[in-house]
Each structure stands twice: as C-alpha cells, then as structure tokens.
Design a protein around this motif. Structure first.
Motif, PDB file in Angstrom:
ATOM      1  N   ASP A 274       0.924  -1.076   0.036  1.00  0.00           N
ATOM      2  CA  ASP A 274      -0.120   0.139  -0.011  1.00  0.00           C
ATOM      3  C   ASP A 274       0.863   1.322  -0.040  1.00  0.00           C
ATOM      4  O   ASP A 274       2.154   1.097  -0.018  1.00  0.00           O
ATOM      5  CB  ASP A 274      -0.815   0.035   1.181  1.00  0.00           C
ATOM      6  CG  ASP A 274      -0.435  -0.212   2.374  1.00  0.00           C
ATOM      7  OD1 ASP A 274       1.090   0.045   2.543  1.00  0.00           O
ATOM      8  OD2 ASP A 274      -0.915  -0.496   3.526  1.00  0.00           O
ATOM      9  N   ASN A 323      -2.634   1.428  -5.649  1.00  0.00           N
ATOM     10  CA  ASN A 323      -2.648  -0.018  -6.274  1.00  0.00           C
ATOM     11  C   ASN A 323      -3.023   0.068  -7.650  1.00  0.00           C
ATOM     12  O   ASN A 323      -3.029  -1.164  -8.236  1.00  0.00           O
ATOM     13  CB  ASN A 323      -3.335  -0.812  -5.332  1.00  0.00           C
ATOM     14  CG  ASN A 323      -2.713  -1.077  -4.258  1.00  0.00           C
ATOM     15  OD1 ASN A 323      -1.205  -1.424  -4.175  1.00  0.00           O
ATOM     16  ND2 ASN A 323      -3.131  -1.321  -2.763  1.00  0.00           N
ATOM     17  N   LYS A 327       3.074  -3.128 -10.409  1.00  0.00           N
ATOM     18  CA  LYS A 327       4.126  -3.252  -9.286  1.00  0.00           C
ATOM     19  C   LYS A 327       5.238  -4.247  -9.924  1.00  0.00           C
ATOM     20  O   LYS A 327       4.957  -5.180 -10.763  1.00  0.00           O
ATOM     21  CB  LYS A 327       3.704  -3.899  -8.184  1.00  0.00           C
ATOM     22  CG  LYS A 327       2.522  -3.254  -7.471  1.00  0.00           C
ATOM     23  CD  LYS A 327       2.899  -1.960  -6.802  1.00  0.00           C
ATOM     24  CE  LYS A 327       1.557  -1.333  -6.057  1.00  0.00           C
ATOM     25  NZ  LYS A 327       0.525  -1.059  -6.986  1.00  0.00           N
TER      26      LYS A 327
END
Lengths: 815, 273
Positions: A274, A323, A327
């Motif tokens: 997060d 988010n 990633k």
C-alpha cells in the motif's frame, strides 16, 4: 546516472552545455564530443580559446583527441583504475579543496569500523548481492552521524579513502590500463591543478563510460575526483553526462526506465502493498536538523502524481489509487525483456522509435527473439531494421509468425512539444510542417491507443480500473501538447492557502513550484521536477531570451527556455560557496549570499536557506547543508550502490588479462545471462569496442537513409592499428572477418596510426574499434557490430557492456 | 588592389579548430540542393568521402595522420574548396565572362553565359571547377561562397553550420590580421604561414594550419597571379589571326547554348510547379 544520484542526489548533468566555456580544464572520458555531441564542442572551443586545457582519455585517437592538449590512451574497461590513480595522487599529495571537502562532503563521517575490502569483495556477498552489513555509518545516540571534523580518525571516510585508493599507484595502474606512467602523471597534475578554489575542471562523459559491467562505478570515480577537487556546483565544473539523443534526458525525467516513474520516483514493487509501505521504504529520513533532506517531500510528489494520473478517482480512501500502478517484480531491463521474449514469455512488443535489431546487444539473439512474438508494433518514420526483421537476410518470412504493424510517425519538426536536453533544459518547439501522409504525432498515437483500450476495458476484463478510471483530458482527437504540459506542471485541485509563504491559490491555478505541492490530494503534478515549467503566467519552456553577457558573466541565460529544478541552471550551486556563503571563485560566482537582504544572488540557489555559518564565523542554526538531495545533506564520497561504496577495478566480462587488483576477475554483483557465451582470450585475444561517428545516428535508421550522410560513410568498418594489420596481413580497405563467441561479421578494415597496441604487464594487447550504426535495412547497409556484443549489463543499471569484449580478426576469404 | 582586396569578403579556415565532423560538407549540399554521390568505403585517407570534388561536391574535408618516428603526433583536417582568388585564372580564361570576380570577393558563375568550353577548369591552379559531364546541357560547378546568402546578409552555409568555430567569415584584411595574431600567440601550434595571403597573388579563402598543406596534396602554386602569365602573350597575338569564321561559329554556338539553358530552366520550373 545511478551513480550521480547516489553521490549527489540527482541523476543529471550538474552544469549545462554553455557552462563548459567557463572551465579551466575539460576532461573528456568515455565520450567523443567532437563526433557525437559536435555542438558541445562550440563550448569546448570557447574554453580552449580562454586557455583551458583539453584532456582526452580514449582507447582510440578520435576527432576529439585531435584537438587535445593531452591525449591519454587506455584499454577499454579500465576507467576505474585510471581515475582511481588520479584520486590517489590527489589524496596522497593533498591536492584537494580542503574547505570544500570538509564543508560539503561526507569525508568526516565515520564508517563502520569493520568496513574493508578483501580479495576485491566489500564484506558479505551472496548470489551476487551484497548484505551491505559493514557499509553503514556510525551514529550518535540521537541518530545523527558521527563525524570527525579533523579528518584524522582512521574510521572517517577521508582516511578510509586514503587507505583504499593508495592501492591504485601509477605503476600498478599503468599495467592495467596500458597508459604510460608519464601520461598518467601529466593528466593527474593537470586535473589536480583545479583543486585551487577558483579553478574548475569539467568531466564530459557518455556511453563509453556507462556501457560496461562497471558503468555506474566508472562514473563514481569521476564523482569522487570532482568532489575532492571542489569542482561540483561551481561554474566551469561539474560532471556533464552527455545524453545520447536529444530527448533522452526528458525520457528519464518522465520515467521511461524500468525502475522509475516520472520525477525519479521509485517504481513500486510487489512488496509495496500500500501507499504507506511504499512511502516508508522510499522516503529518506535524517536526524540531522541542518539537513534539508529534500527527498523527505516524497509523499507530496507521489500523491500529486497519482492525482494527475487518476484525478477525482484518486482519493484518500483508496490510497490515491496507488494500487492502480503496476508493481514490478524486477527484470524489466532491455536484456531481461529480450531474454523473456526469446523464451516466449513476452508475447507482444510496442517499439516507439527504437531499433534493437541493430542497437541491442547480441543482436542476432534479439532479432530471433522478435520472431517469437505474436505481434510487434513499430512506431517509426519509416521501415527500420527492426520492423523488417522478418525479411532480413538469411531468413524465410514464411517461417516467422510474428504479426508486424508499422505506424508512421511524425518527425520532430512535424509536431509541437517540449524536448529536454542534457542541460535539463525543457525547450518548447512548434510544428514547422504537417506530417506527410498518414503519419501522426506520438501524442495522437498514444491517445488513440488509450481510447481504444478504454473501450475494450469498458466491456470487462481483468482489473479494468487503472485504465477506465484514468484521467485523460488532453483535448480532441489530436491532443493539445499544452494541456499535457500543464498536467505535467500540475494544478491546484482546491483553493489552498500557504500562510507561511503569504500566498493563496484558487482551484484550477497552475502550481508555481514544487514547494507548493501537497500530499493531501489538493494538488496534481505529472512530474514534480517539472513543476514551474508551465505556470499561470505562461509556458516558461517557450521563452527565448538571451542574457546580456555583461551582466550574466557566466552565461546562465535564465530566461532561455526553462530548466529543472525550478530553473536552476547549475545544480548543487550552494557548494560553490564556503560555509559563509562566499564564492570559492569570486571571478565567476554562481551564487553568493547577500547578508543584507538575507537572500542568495545569482543562479536560483539550491535551497533558499542561509549559509551554515554567520558572517562572524559562528554556527548558523538556520543554515542547511548544500547537497539537499542526499539524506545527510553532503556529497557522498562513500555511497550506497549495488557493487560497493567505493569504485573497485574489475575486468570486463570478457578480458584478455587477469585482474591485477584482486582475485575477483569480474564485477561480483552482475547478472550473467549466458554463461556458455563468454569468450576466452585463448580463442579471442583482441579487445574490441564499439562507437559512433558524427556522420551517423544511433542504429542508423535515420542517417543511413539520408543520401548526404550515407555518402560520407557508406560502409561499416573496423579501425585497427598498423601493428595488428602487419601481424594479420591486412591492408587498409581489405574486408576482414571479426568473430566473437556470439557471431562473426565481414567488414572493411581501416588501418590507422590512431590505435596502438597496449603494453600490459609485459604482454602486448591489441584493441580494435567497430562502428555500430549499420544493419540490413536502408539506403546503405552493412553488418551490425552488435552481432558481436554480449548480453550482460551493469550491476546497478543493467546497461549492456557494449564497450569491451573479446574478438578475433582475420582477412576475410572470398569477399 | 591591395586596399580593395582587404575589404573583400573572405574566410579563414583554422584547422587547429576543425573537428573534421563534415557538417560543412552536408550544409553545402543542403543549401545548394546537390545530389549525394554513390561512394564506397573511404575515398581517401581517413574518413574522406567522396574521393574528390565534383560537380555535386563543392567542398571536401581531407584527413591526414601526422606521424613522427612511428608515433602519431596529430590527426589533422583540411577543407578543400574554391579559393576565390583575387585575380582568378578561371575568370581570365573565360571567353564569355561566365565567371566573374565580384567586388565583394566571391568568384561567381553565370550559367546562362557559359558556353561549356572548360577553359576555367584547365586554368585553375587548384583544380576546383567541375563539369557536369553526365548532363545533356552541362554546366560548370563550384563553390560561390553562397553568394545568394551573402546578398541576404547571411553567412555561407558551411561557415554558418561549423560547430567548433574553425571557419570564420569576414573581411579579408581583418582575417589576415587575426590569422597573424593566432600564429603569433601560438607559434608552436601553427606552420608560420597564412595560406592564401600571397598564393597566386592572394585568395579570399585563407587557411592556417598545424601542418604544411602539402600533406593534403595541396600544390605549391607560387605567388604570381595566374592571369599575369598570359597577359603578355595575349597582347602580342594579332587580332587578325582569329578567323572570322571561327568567331561566327563561336557566336552561333553560344547563342544556341543559351537558348538550351533557358529552355532547361523553364522546364525545371514547370516541373517544380
């Protein structure tokens, strides 16, 4: 750039092109500006006219070397040994700017007493990764760093450096680099003469420095040397990273690298579950109140970026859509992508103005990998070697299943927008003509791509939110580059007051500078370092005013375009002054503190705070250290990188000799992709390097198709020494076969006195240089040097090692 | 003559400032819209290409490796082009005044006057004018110092584009002074000679160099203006030996050629529309 960031806090040219003219000593290493950055030579010529010395350090005597006062040959891949010997000379003979070192660097910081280098390894290393357990700094109980201002403590950085670099004496280094001891000393004397506070040397480097398995540490040596000499932040000084293309600086500023997102923010990784975790990991902290620790503002920049990306859909409740950002699990460097493509795990590829079939290392592998794709989209001016890879010589198009799309792109003069040069200047330019035929601007292409993707995701799909909720307000079918630039600069998204600054702004106002960005969602900013480039007063990048040379004596030209950060032309410029704010070089001051107004005069200062000491020499608690982008506020002579806090010489992955410095032959922190493709010197005894020439551009798609440039250099060639030519029975103009463990090419030989064999520790080693611009497509064609180069990259950046590998050479038969 | 020549436009090429990048070669072709030549590997020492000046190459950078006792001392460059002589042999040789030494300095060419005899080529001591052998109506081609640009107050294309300041455009007198000063200040850097100050009576293309220009194949042409060799001879030739028939034939030929040139020009213009 990774190196400059680790040393100073920002990965960019410290000074600017025009400032080279202010230098007393221009050091060219790992670059060839007369050929590859010819316009920069205007400024070198101006410096020379004023008496500056030009030193050129290169394996080949280049067109830059032709104007040098000192030319120093060195074997490719030995920059660290070379420069370390000069650092050693400076330290051993006290040819350093003592006041600068003490005031502005971490020389006085105490290192973990267990720190050492043994057999070429800095402490604990496992699977190519350092634990860094012994690399820490000693801390006081309040968390501040322990320092010894006398620089006498054996554990302080300065003493550790003296001990460490003493291993690099001229005699030893000469056996590694092949440079004579006399030349090393002459170079050292000339460079070290600029340790005088009012003298400055500049280092101009480019891909000859970076494209090594030790590329980052190569630059570290420059950074350490220049810092010791007090040459950072001053006029005519600095480390000028010369970018390979006109907008490469812009591309990295905007995150077109696998490990960063716009504004050099870190690419979120899988473990950053997060925003809070990400911020904890990425926001540096300091216990020292006199350190500005500017990166402490990290939360403001990422929050404003997320607001620019997702607008109203980014809220405090959803972590500002953190988010939605992809990633990384690592492994997205150029080499890694092509390895994955070859294995078939990457199915599609979108290439904008890129030509890896010529420019990629181990090009045969990369061409083959393209054939494993389901689809390839090439956005280019015309067909390039890459977009016609499926019909390259030796292939049967029917065997290649990849579906290839070529989207015609507008050229640089056919579209409006900004281009950021190596000086960090964002210069706005306008479309001169409309694009021909169906050619479209990159903005149009990306915008259409986005709109079609959104349409598709609107009807479902895995995780559609990041696409469908994206904020995309750039006008009609042809996006307005002004709207893009404004979003990059950032808006106030609510009415905001800044009582401490005496300012207030309305919703919709453009943010006047990144000091006004907020971490609460009330501002947006597409790239924080570009905040202030497009403000309520107008587009600052479109300015074209030259300064009066009588007033602007060092040629800052602050009203010509705009440069990041906040139009500061020379970064770290507060280090051009002593602790009381007086310039080390009063004849060419960059900034100077005015005690009456309480403000800095000159260039935009690197932070508004007053100097560290008052006029009477007492400590000034209001003062801040000068290197505001490092956590502790000092230039890091001792720094945290993947492969060591000090630069250590290792041999290139392929080398004809054993490492004289330690048992560790290669950089221990590199990833080796193809262990069976490492050439051995018994079979491939000759060092090879690749390079560019002024007549061609990169992978040649643009220049090999221009008749006037093709005329100047119609063929690929290798430069070889007279000695090697005699040994191999080669005449100038013969076709020769150059082979490495990865491939072989037939190419013209240019026999020249400009290359000489190196005498290394009793053995004679030859080096050859191959131009890499050629490929099979275009008006003039030829073999690609990159069919020979290895798939291995730098330990920190993964930049491929194009510049040093092993080959053999023989007269070609039957051609 | 001396005073006049001092005020003429000229340029000083200083090869200790040249980086051999050849931006000048490309700029020349771009401004003149000259076609590229098909070349192969290198046409001369170093990176030289094309191999020589031609009707589509008006300037050429030549390369020379200065080696002493098997050791490279320097890599030097030379820019080959029209010297724009103060007393040009080509102008003197031209029977129809197609070549003109302008008061400003440049030696320019009037293609509508040219009869294609190529005397200018034969007369030039520097072997500069070139002939369009491949064309139906061939013209003489050479550098004209971008006379059209000078008329607009612009620098010649090559000097405008030179990134390192190797080419300095100005008036001849001042440039000679500057050249002298550069040599005086750095006697080790230069051969003590201003090429073009006195060669063939002086030229408007001046050069100072770190090596003798002979290294680039530049011939020693002496200091006597070429036209002065023929003056005496020509004045001695009785006018009567020029036969009337020859004279008329020549006139007819010139007239025809002018028409053809004009026609060709018209055609080009139409095509461009």
């Amino acid at each position: 750039m990774a190196s400059l960031a680790a040393t100073y806090g920002r990965g960019a040219m410290t000074n600017h092109w025009g400032d080279i003219a202010n230098s007393d000593c221009v050091i060219v290493i790992g670059s060839n500006p007369a050929e590859n950055h010819p316009l920069s030579f205007k400024h070198v010529a101006r410096a020379k006219d004023k008496g500056a010395k030009l030193i050129v350090i290169d394996p080949r005597f280049t067109r830059t070397a032709s104007l040098a006062d000192i030319y120093a040959p060195l074997r490719s891949g030995t920059d660290i040994a070379f420069i370390n010997s000069i650092i050693n000379y400076a330290l051993a003979n006290n040819l350093v700017n003592q006041d600068y070192v003490l005031t502005h660097t971490n020389a006085s910081f105490l290192i973990n007493p267990d720190f050492d280098i043994t057999d070429g390894i800095f402490g604990e290393l496992k699977d190519g990764k350092y634990s860094k357990a012994t690399w820490g700094l000693q801390k006081n109980t309040d968390g501040t760093i322990k320092k010894d201002p006398t620089l006498a403590d054996p554990a302080c950085v300065y003493q550790q450096m003296k001990k460490y670099f003493a291993r690099y004496d001229f005699e030893t280094v000469s056996k590694i680099t092949g440079t004579s001891v006399e030349t090393l000393k002459k170079v050292a004397d000339t460079i070290c003469a600029t340790h005088e506070p009012d003298k400055a040397a500049v280092i101009m480097y480019a891909m000859g420095t970076t494209q090594h398995t030790v590329g980052t540490q190569n630059i570290r040596t420059y950074a350490i040397l220049q810092t010791l000499l007090g040459n950072i932040g001053v006029a005519g000084g600095g480390i000028d990273a010369m970018r390979g293309e006109s907008n490469v600086q812009g591309s990295t500023d905007f995150g077109l690298l696998f490990h960063i997102i716009p504004g050099y923010l870190k690419c979120p990784a899988v473990e950053h579950v997060d925003l809070k975790t990400y911020l904890e990991k990425c926001t540096p902290k300091t216990a020292d109140k006199q350190s500005a620790n500017w990166w402490g503002n990290y939360p403001k920049y990422i929050t404003s970026l997320l607001k620019a990306f997702w607008g109203d859909n980014a809220t405090a409740e959803n972590d500002y859509a953190f988010n939605y950002l992809p990633k990384t699990g690592g492994g997205y460097s150029h080499i890694a992508i092509f390895e994955a493509m070859e294995k078939g795990t990457i199915k599609g590829c979108l290439l904008l103005g890129q030509n890896p079939a010529v420019g990629g290392p181990n090009a045969n592998i990369e061409r083959k990998a393209l054939g494993n794709l389901d689809w390839l989209v090439a956005v280019d001016l015309w067909e390039t070697d890459t977009s016609v890879f499926w019909k390259r010589p030796g292939t049967n198009p029917a065997d290649i299943k990849t579906e290839v799309f070529l989207l015609p792109a507008a050229s640089s003069v056919e579209k409006e927008g900004s281009v950021s040069n190596s000086s960090r200047w964002a210069q706005w330019r306008y479309a001169a003509v409309t694009p021909p035929g169906e050619a479209k601007s990159d903005l149009w292409i990306i915008s259409q791509l986005y709109k079609k993707l959104k349409e598709s995701y609107n009807s479902g799909g895995k995780f559609p939110e990041p696409i469908v909720k994206l904020s995309w307000n750039f006008g009609g079918e042809e996006p307005d580059p002004n709207l893009v630039a404004k979003e990059v600069n950032g808006y106030f998204l609510a009415d905001v007051d800044f009582p401490d600054k005496g300012k207030s702004f309305k919703k919709g106002d453009l943010v006047p500078g990144f000091a006004f960005l907020k971490d609460n969602g009330s501002t947006s900013c597409g790239c924080w370092i570009y905040c202030a480039s497009y403000v309520n007063e107008g587009n600052m990048m479109a300015r074209r005013k030259r300064s009066d040379p009588a007033k602007d004596t060092i040629g800052l030209n602050p009203e010509w375009a705009w440069c990041w950060p906040v139009n500061r032309r020379i970064i770290y410029n507060r280090a051009s002054c002593d602790a009381q704010g007086n310039p080390y070089a009063p004849q060419k001051p960059v900034v100077k503190f005015n005690w009456e107004t309480g403000k800095w005069a000159g260039d935009v200062p690197d932070g508004p705070w007053p100097p560290l000491k008052k006029q009477d020499g007492t400590n000034n608690p209001e003062g801040k250290y000068s290197f505001i982008m490092t956590a502790e506020g000092h230039a890091c002579l001792f720094a945290d990188l993947a492969d060591g806090p000090f630069p250590e010489h290792y041999e290139p992955l392929e080398s004809p000799v054993s490492n004289l410095m330690s048992k560790q032959q290669n950089n221990p922190a590199i990833k080796i992709w193809r262990k069976d493709e490492i050439g051995k010197s018994e079979q491939y005894p000759i060092v090879a390097t690749t390079y560019r020439v002024s007549e061609h551009w990169q992978a040649g798609a643009m220049s090999r198709n221009l008749p006037w440039l093709a005329e100047l250099m119609p063929n690929a060639f290798v430069e070889i020494s007279n000695e090697l030519a005699v040994e191999k029975g080669i005449n100038n103009g013969d076709k020769v076969k150059i082979s490495t463990i990865r491939g072989a090419i037939d190419i013209y030989a240019l026999v020249t006195s400009r290359l000489k064999p190196f005498q290394l520790n009793g053995s004679t080693i030859h080096e050859v240089g191959i131009i890499w611009h050629f490929g099979y497509a275009g008006l003039v064609t030829g073999p690609s040097a990159n069919e020979l180069t290895p798939h291995v990259g730098d330990a920190n950046t993964m930049i491929p090692e194009y510049k040093a590998f092993l080959c053999n050479i023989e007269k070609a038969i039957g051609v | 003559m001396e005073e006049n020549s001092n005020n003429q436009k000229a340029y000083l090429y200083d090869n200790t400032k040249c980086i051999g990048c050849r931006a000048c070669q490309v700029a020349c072709k771009q401004w003149k819209n000259l076609p590229a030549e098909k070349t192969e590997f290198f046409g001369g020492p170093g990176y030289q290409n094309p191999a020589k000046l031609s009707s589509s190459t008006f300037t050429l950078i030549k390369y020379h490796e200065e080696v002493e006792e098997d050791k490279l001392k320097d890599w030097v460059f030379f820019k080959e082009q029209c010297r724009h002589c103060l007393e040009p042999a080509c102008v003197s040789a031209c029977l129809v005044k197609a070549l003109e030494k302008t008061p400003e300095g440049p030696v320019i060419y009037h293609e509508n006057l040219c009869m294609g005899c190529r005397y200018c080529m034969i007369s030039c001591p520097f072997d500069i004018p070139k002939f369009q052998y491949h064309k139906v109506i061939p013209l003489i081609q050479k550098c004209n110092y971008c006379y059209d640009r000078l008329e607009e107050g612009l620098l010649p294309a090559c000097s405008q584009t030179c990134p390192s300041g190797a080419i300095k455009f100005g008036t001849r007198g001042e440039l000679i002074e500057e050249a002298r000063e550069r040599i005086f200040k750095n006697p080790d850097r230069y051969v003590n000679h201003i090429y073009g100050e006195h060669e063939v009576g002086g030229t408007s293309t001046l050069c100072i160099s770190s090596v003798p220009l002979e290294k680039f194949g530049v011939r020693d042409v002496g200091t006597t203006p070429i036209p002065s060799y023929s003056k005496q001879f020509l004045t001695a030739v009785p006018v009567v030996i020029i036969g009337a028939a020859t004279f008329c034939t020549a006139l007819y030929w010139i007239a025809k050629r002018r028409e053809a040139v004009a026609e060709a020009e018209n055609k080009t213009e139409i095509k461009e529309e």
